[in-house]
Design an enzyme around this catalytic site. Structure first.
Site: not given
Ligand SMILES: C[S@@+](CC[C@H](N)C(=O)[O-])C[C@H]1O[C@@H](n2cnc3c(N)ncnc32)[C@H](O)[C@@H]1O
Length: 398
Positions: A229-230, A233-234, A253, A350
């Site tokens: 779930c990048a 990319g943080g 993602d 989070c």
């Molecule tokens: C908490 S955020 C990730 C933040 C990121 N890791 C960072 O450090 O900036 C969760 C991410 O999961 C993605 N997402 C949601 N459902 C998903 C799925 N089924 N498979 C993969 N990614 C998914 C969202 O688009 C979102 O970007």
């Protein structure tokens, strides 16, 4: 304090975009900055952003302290807020003349925690139920403060001292965070994105709690790592640095635009071990047993990052949490087969809710054979002065 009228009159307009049109506060503020380019100075921008965030944060308390006819009127809410801050405002035609005495008395006299701490009742009830009343109130109160600005230094491009020096030459004071070897804190909020150090990839803006997640995965150079779930990319960039830009990170993602942003950031950071691809079950199935490390930084309620995103208070719906719990389980299920024997997976959120955290890991261990929980960490806003984060490291032992 005197503030120019055109700035004040933009506040109710911004509130309307956030509360009625559903835009995120940070995006709305950014848009107002763009529209006023060349007209507002840095003090004006700071005042505007802080006022909008403050009003969003304290919306319920301010709103419910107003006389009924003025409630949910963004001009009246703005006027009441400015009165609380003792800001002289020139009379603005659209303002309604809130009765200051009536408002102040009501503002100071409520003893309903939901009103005083300014959260919707359902969030209070949910947090009480999951975290207990006393701890819940500590967490919710701590999330009503302004988040400090933390930077994560890119060790591939320089040291903390070099970044501090470069920022100083552009008038920004940063200090080393003692508990971390790559974090800096900026007490006096400034726009760091325009600095030379940022443009050359020497740091990223990232909360201190969030900076704990990539090291928690224990990545090493030359490994094959999946960041499922990048997003933009943080944490992928942090992983890349910990791996010294050696090995392979596949960043997936469901949103292409986030991956595009990730690619841009990777170029700025000068790392080239990241491959981005749209999350796709077919591809995941072909990766059976291939990953040394997997990071699942899953979508969650965001109930740990309210300091940063106070509009979550009003935008999140309780039904969404059950949907998210299902999505999180789906992602865990999808990821598990891709790990190599002895490989490690980190599940992180989070959120401060055990139903998105500990209970999800418990469910995973009950439904997936051969996995051990190596370590779990909860960062809580009132204890750690960070955002609220949860991380659990799981290992495939057979
Ligand atoms: C908490 S955020 C990730 C933040 C990121 N890791 C960072 O450090 O900036 C969760 C991410 O999961 C993605 N997402 C949601 N459902 C998903 C799925 N089924 N498979 C993969 N990614 C998914 C969202 O688009 C979102 O970007």
């Amino acid at each position: 304090m005197k503030v120019h009228k055109p700035i004040l009159s933009q506040i109710p307009i911004a509130l309307k975009s956030i509360f009625e049109d559903g835009y995120y506060a940070d995006k709305v503020i950014e848009r107002h900055f763009k529209m006023s380019r060349g007209k507002w100075g840095s003090r004006d921008r700071k005042f505007f952003a802080e006022s909008v965030y403050d009003i969003v944060r304290w919306y319920r308390r301010i709103n419910e302290s107003l006389p009924k006819p003025h409630q949910n009127d963004f001009s009246a809410i703005t006027e009441a807020y400015l009165g609380l801050k003792e800001i002289d405002y020139p009379s603005i035609e659209s303002f309604v003349g809130v009765n200051a005495q009536f408002f102040k008395e009501a503002y100071d006299s409520s003893n309903d925690f939901g009103v005083v701490a300014s959260y919707p009742d359902w969030i209070i009830e949910r947090v009480y139920k999951e975290c207990g009343k006393e701890k819940g109130e500590h967490i919710l109160n701590a999330m009503n403060t302004q988040a400090p600005l933390y930077l994560r230094v890119n060790p591939l491009k320089g040291t903390c001292e070099q970044v501090m020096q470069s920022l100083k030459s552009e008038g920004i004071d940063a200090q080393i965070v003692q508990t971390s070897d790559s974090a800096l804190i900026i007490q006096n909020r400034k726009n760091v994105f325009v600095t030379q150090a940022f443009k050359s990839g020497m740091f990223e803006v990232q909360d201190l709690g969030s900076q704990a997640i990539a090291p928690f995965l224990q990545p090493s150079p030359k490994q094959r790592v999946l960041d499922l779930c990048a997003g933009a990319g943080g944490k992928t960039l942090h992983l890349a640095q910990l791996m010294e830009n050696k090995g392979k990170i596949v960043a997936t993602d469901i949103h292409e635009r986030k991956l595009t942003e990730l690619k841009r950031r990777a170029r700025r950071n000068q790392v080239d071990l990241i491959e981005t691809r749209l999350a796709e079950n077919k591809w995941f199935k072909r990766q059976k047993g291939k990953m040394d490390r997997i990071l699942l930084d899953v979508p969650c309620s965001g109930l740990g990052v309210i300091k940063r995103n106070p509009d979550t208070k009003w935008k999140l719906q309780e039904d969404r949490i059950s949907e998210l719990i299902d999505i999180q389980r789906g992602i865990l299920k999808q990821a598990a087969p891709m790990i190599k024997p002895e490989g490690k997976l980190v599940y992180s959120t989070c959120s401060i809710l055990p139903s998105e955290n500990q209970e999800q890991v418990k469910w995973f261990l009950e439904t997936h054979e051969g996995w051990d929980l190596e370590e779990e960490v909860s960062l809580l806003p009132h204890e750690n002065n960070t955002d609220g984060f949860y991380m659990a490291r799981l290992k495939l032992v057979k």
